[in-house]
Design an enzyme around this catalytic site. Structure first.
Site, PDB file in Angstrom:
ATOM      1  CB  VAL A   1       8.204   4.029   5.039  1.00 36.72           C
ATOM      2  CG1 VAL A   1       6.752   4.129   5.334  1.00 36.72           C
ATOM      3  CG2 VAL A   1       8.843   5.282   4.049  1.00 36.72           C
TER       4      VAL A   1
ATOM      5  CG  ASN B   1      -2.153  -0.907   1.095  1.00 34.29           C
ATOM      6  OD1 ASN B   1      -2.393  -1.169  -0.101  1.00 34.29           O
ATOM      7  ND2 ASN B   1      -2.391  -1.487   2.134  1.00 34.29           N
TER       8      ASN B   1
ATOM      9  CG  ASN C   1       5.396   1.747  11.689  1.00 32.16           C
ATOM     10  OD1 ASN C   1       6.470   2.505  12.341  1.00 32.16           O
ATOM     11  ND2 ASN C   1       4.346   1.972  11.595  1.00 32.16           N
TER      12      ASN C   1
ATOM     13  CG  HIS D   1       5.845   6.937  13.725  1.00 37.92           C
ATOM     14  ND1 HIS D   1       4.701   7.966  13.658  1.00 37.92           N
ATOM     15  CD2 HIS D   1       5.287   5.815  12.999  1.00 37.92           C
ATOM     16  CE1 HIS D   1       3.975   7.470  12.773  1.00 37.92           C
ATOM     17  NE2 HIS D   1       4.181   6.246  12.407  1.00 37.92           N
TER      18      HIS D   1
ATOM     19  CG  ASN E   1       8.273  -5.151  10.036  1.00 42.37           C
ATOM     20  OD1 ASN E   1       7.893  -6.292   9.062  1.00 42.37           O
ATOM     21  ND2 ASN E   1       7.462  -3.946  10.409  1.00 42.37           N
TER      22      ASN E   1
ATOM     23  N   GLY F   1       4.209   1.654  -0.633  1.00 39.13           N
ATOM     24  CA  GLY F   1       5.134   1.497  -1.696  1.00 39.13           C
ATOM     25  C   GLY F   1       4.464   2.008  -3.139  1.00 39.13           C
TER      26      GLY F   1
END
Ligand code: TXD
Length: 313
Positions: free
Chosen positions: A119, A13, A121, A176, A96, A15
């Site tokens: 980007v 989404n 997370n 964040h 990740n 990217g």
């Protein structure tokens, strides 16, 4: 003159939406990478087929390997799992970190001089994975989150006051995550500080909604997280770098003493230009604001300490 080459890793989404914004605004040629066979190729072709209608000359290529990414000027890293309802960003860390380490080891070999925009997370911790695996200096690893967080705050203020989002300027510092630090004192509508325009309860509600802005979207979407506004955040960073605009934008930066913090990633205002992160903009904070920033940085540091010593790549 050669067009900038921008690789976007992860054609999901965020990217693919980022690829669309970058290509359609003519910032450069785009290489879209994903592990799913055929998917980045299909999306790149689909995006390119819009060119005759929306008028751009960017070339878009999709790939499952890093050959076509060779010599990229900018690499945007979006690959990885996204949150589902009930998950925190930190729940994504172990899975990740492996994905980021694997992708960044390829980037280090194929695009040694690239500026990396992170980007994936949990954002600040993934920046550290990228920094360690690539060995790139902090000027060339920069995290996108603050632009999104401030954009959310600006949107909420505009909605509350019935004014254009363009007239609203906001600053959000920190990691964040739920401990991000919105700064109402430095938030202005047409130059007037927010505390002079709205009662405290309204500001508190906006601050609260901003801090939980990502979760609000996850809850509504149910199957993933936000991507239109995140892609816009990446676009603004790439635009400032490619055009050497030197915009002051809130980004995650590896601090080296600024704000009294060292060796930790947090969102701070910084200058983005052709060399990447060209300097931290150290605005003056009250004791209370500084304490909140340090608390947020401590949360990031705590998560950074859970990373393995070696990523095996
Ligand atoms: O402000 C911010 N920084 C963020 C971050 C705002 C929004 C989303 N944020 C995070 O970005 C989110 O929590 C995720 O960690 C990433 C990507 O979110 P997106 O919504 O784009 O997730 P998708 O749609 O699931 O896409 C991820 C893609 C998917 O197509 C996978 O096949 C691919 O990543 N993927 C890979 N691509 C290349 N290489 C590897 N190893 C790989 N593994 C997965």
């Amino acid at each position: 003159m050669k067009k900038p080459k921008i690789t976007v890793i992860g054609a999901g989404n965020v990217g693919s939406t980022t690829a669309m914004r970058l290509a359609e605004s003519g910032l450069g040629d785009v290489v879209l990478v994903d592990v799913v066979e055929g998917m980045p190729q299909g999306k790149a072709l689909d995006l390119y087929q819009a060119a005759p209608v929306v008028h751009h000359d960017s070339i878009l290529v999709g790939t499952n390997d890093y050959g076509p990414t060779e010599g990229s000027d900018i690499v945007v890293m979006t690959a990885g799992l996204a949150r589902k309802p009930g998950m925190s960003r930190d729940d994504l860390q172990d899975a990740n970190a492996k994905i980021v380490a694997e992708c960044m080891s390829r980037v280090a070999k194929t695009s040694r001089d690239a500026i990396v925009i992170m980007v994936t997370n949990p954002l600040d911790v993934m920046c550290e994975v990228a920094r360690r695996v690539t060995g790139f200096p902090r000027e060339r690893v920069i995290g996108m989150a603050g632009i999104l967080d401030t954009a959310r705050m600006r949107a909420f203020i505009a909605m509350e006051m019935g004014v254009s989002t363009e007239s609203v300027f906001a600053i959000v510092l920190g990691g964040h995550g739920d401990s991000m630090v919105p700064l109402p004192r430095y938030t202005t509508v047409s130059g007037v500080p927010l505390p002079e325009l709205l009662p405290k309860e309204k500001i508190d509600a906006i601050v609260q909604r901003t801090a939980q802005g990502g979760g609000e979207i996850v809850k509504l979407l149910k199957t993933g997280s936000a991507y239109y506004a995140p892609a816009a955040g990446v676009w603004e960073m790439v635009d400032s770098i490619v055009r050497d605009r030197k915009k002051i934008l809130p980004c995650s930066v590896y601090l080296q003493g600024e704000f009294g913090l060292k060796d930790v990633w947090v969102g701070v205002p910084c200058k983005l230009g052709a060399s990447g992160m060209e300097g931290v903009f150290e605005l003056k904070l009250t004791q209370e604001e500084l304490a909140l920033l340090h608390k947020s940085a401590a949360d990031v540091k705590n998560q950074m300490n859970k990373l393995p010593a070696d990523f095996g790549v």
